[in-house]
Scaffold this active site. Structure first.
Site, PDB file in Angstrom:
ATOM      1  CG  ASN A   1      -1.962  -1.141   1.105  1.00 22.31           C
ATOM      2  OD1 ASN A   1      -2.633  -1.319   0.090  1.00 22.31           O
ATOM      3  ND2 ASN A   1      -2.013  -1.958   2.148  1.00 22.31           N
TER       4      ASN A   1
ATOM      5  CG  ASN B   1       7.454   1.666   5.749  1.00 19.19           C
ATOM      6  OD1 ASN B   1       6.869   0.844   6.473  1.00 19.19           O
ATOM      7  ND2 ASN B   1       6.961   2.868   5.489  1.00 19.19           N
TER       8      ASN B   1
ATOM      9  CB  ALA C   1       0.022  -4.072   6.675  1.00 17.98           C
TER      10      ALA C   1
ATOM     11  CG  HIS D   1       1.851  -4.293  12.395  1.00 16.99           C
ATOM     12  ND1 HIS D   1       2.714  -3.644  13.254  1.00 16.99           N
ATOM     13  CD2 HIS D   1       1.474  -3.354  11.475  1.00 16.99           C
ATOM     14  CE1 HIS D   1       2.833  -2.363  12.869  1.00 16.99           C
ATOM     15  NE2 HIS D   1       2.091  -2.174  11.793  1.00 16.99           N
TER      16      HIS D   1
ATOM     17  CG  ASP E   1      12.047 -16.719   9.752  1.00 18.37           C
ATOM     18  OD1 ASP E   1      12.295 -16.327  10.915  1.00 18.37           O
ATOM     19  OD2 ASP E   1      11.319 -17.707   9.498  1.00 18.37           O
TER      20      ASP E   1
ATOM     21  CG  LEU F   1       5.928   7.105   5.822  1.00 16.05           C
ATOM     22  CD1 LEU F   1       4.900   6.537   4.868  1.00 16.05           C
ATOM     23  CD2 LEU F   1       6.551   8.363   5.255  1.00 16.05           C
ATOM     24  CB  SER F   2       2.364   6.617  11.136  1.00 17.57           C
ATOM     25  OG  SER F   2       2.390   5.198  11.137  1.00 17.57           O
TER      26      SER F   2
ATOM     27  NE  ARG G   1      -2.197   0.960  12.248  1.00 16.64           N
ATOM     28  CZ  ARG G   1      -2.430   0.547  10.993  1.00 16.64           C
ATOM     29  NH1 ARG G   1      -1.476  -0.035  10.307  1.00 16.64           N
ATOM     30  NH2 ARG G   1      -3.609   0.724  10.435  1.00 16.64           N
TER      31      ARG G   1
HETATM   32  C1  DQA Z   1       3.516   2.120   8.231  1.00 18.50           C
HETATM   33  C2  DQA Z   1       2.792   1.762   9.530  1.00 18.50           C
HETATM   34  C3  DQA Z   1       2.069   0.448   9.408  1.00 18.50           C
HETATM   35  O1  DQA Z   1       1.386   0.144  10.605  1.00 18.50           O
HETATM   36  C4  DQA Z   1       1.044   0.505   8.277  1.00 18.50           C
HETATM   37  O2  DQA Z   1       0.432  -0.757   8.105  1.00 18.50           O
HETATM   38  C5  DQA Z   1       1.600   1.014   7.013  1.00 18.50           C
HETATM   39  C6  DQA Z   1       2.579   2.097   7.041  1.00 18.50           C
HETATM   40  C7  DQA Z   1       4.146   3.527   8.291  1.00 18.50           C
HETATM   41  O3  DQA Z   1       5.033   3.793   7.475  1.00 18.50           O
HETATM   42  O4  DQA Z   1       3.753   4.343   9.113  1.00 18.50           O
HETATM   43  O5  DQA Z   1       1.194   0.593   5.930  1.00 18.50           O
HETATM   44  O6  DQA Z   1       4.555   1.183   8.037  1.00 18.50           O
END
Ligand code: DQA
Length: 144
Positions: free
Chosen positions: A12, A75, A78, A81, A88, A102-103, A112
């Site tokens: 995503n 990065n 999702a 998690h 691995d 990012l968040s 999360r």
């Molecule tokens: C993310 C945080 C994840 O929890 C989320 O599923 C993402 C983006 C971030 O960059 O903040 O897709 O990795």
């Protein structure tokens, strides 16, 4: 020429800019790639910047980075998690890796709070928006 730093992006993240901009910011993944190219240049490194929505492809990128790269900034989105496979893969390669977000997942939904990746990387940088990528590159460059 030294080996590249692989910057690996999970599911995503191809939608950045349009996807929940209040959480992830207005910059697109292409904007972030340009930022990373510039940051890497300043650190005297080149990068390979990739994204996939598919878990197995992310495992392939990590293995490729282990063979052809100097380090990994990842990065996992999702899959952070959920993915034992990415955990691995990161443990299987002999290059330093840094997890970035990012968040700030710790401030968000409880699902999360668990990162399967954190135990397999040198460290984690989260919560700085696109700057998390730049800070990740600086961190991994210091490990080289
Ligand atoms: C993310 C945080 C994840 O929890 C989320 O599923 C993402 C983006 C971030 O960059 O903040 O897709 O990795």
């Amino acid at each position: 020429m030294s080996k590249p730093i692989f910057v690996i992006n999970g599911p995503n993240l191809n939608l950045l800019g349009a996807r929940e901009p209040e959480v992830y910011g207005a910059q697109t993944l292409a904007d972030i790639e340009a930022l990373c190219v510039e940051a890497a240049q300043a650190l005297d490194h080149v990068i390979v910047f990739v994204q996939s929505n598919i878990e197995g492809e992310l495992v392939d990128f990590i293995q490729q980075a282990g063979r052809e790269g100097a380090a990994i900034v990842i990065n996992p989105a999702a899959y952070t998690h959920t993915s034992v496979a990415i955990h691995d893969a990161l443990k299987s390669v002999d290059v330093p890796s840094v997890e970035i977000h990012l968040s700030q997942p710790a401030k968000r939904e409880s699902f999360r709070r668990r990162s399967y990746v954190a135990e397999a990387v040198h460290g984690t940088i989260s919560g700085f928006g696109a700057d998390s990528y730049v800070l990740g590159l600086q961190a991994v460059s210091n490990l080289l």
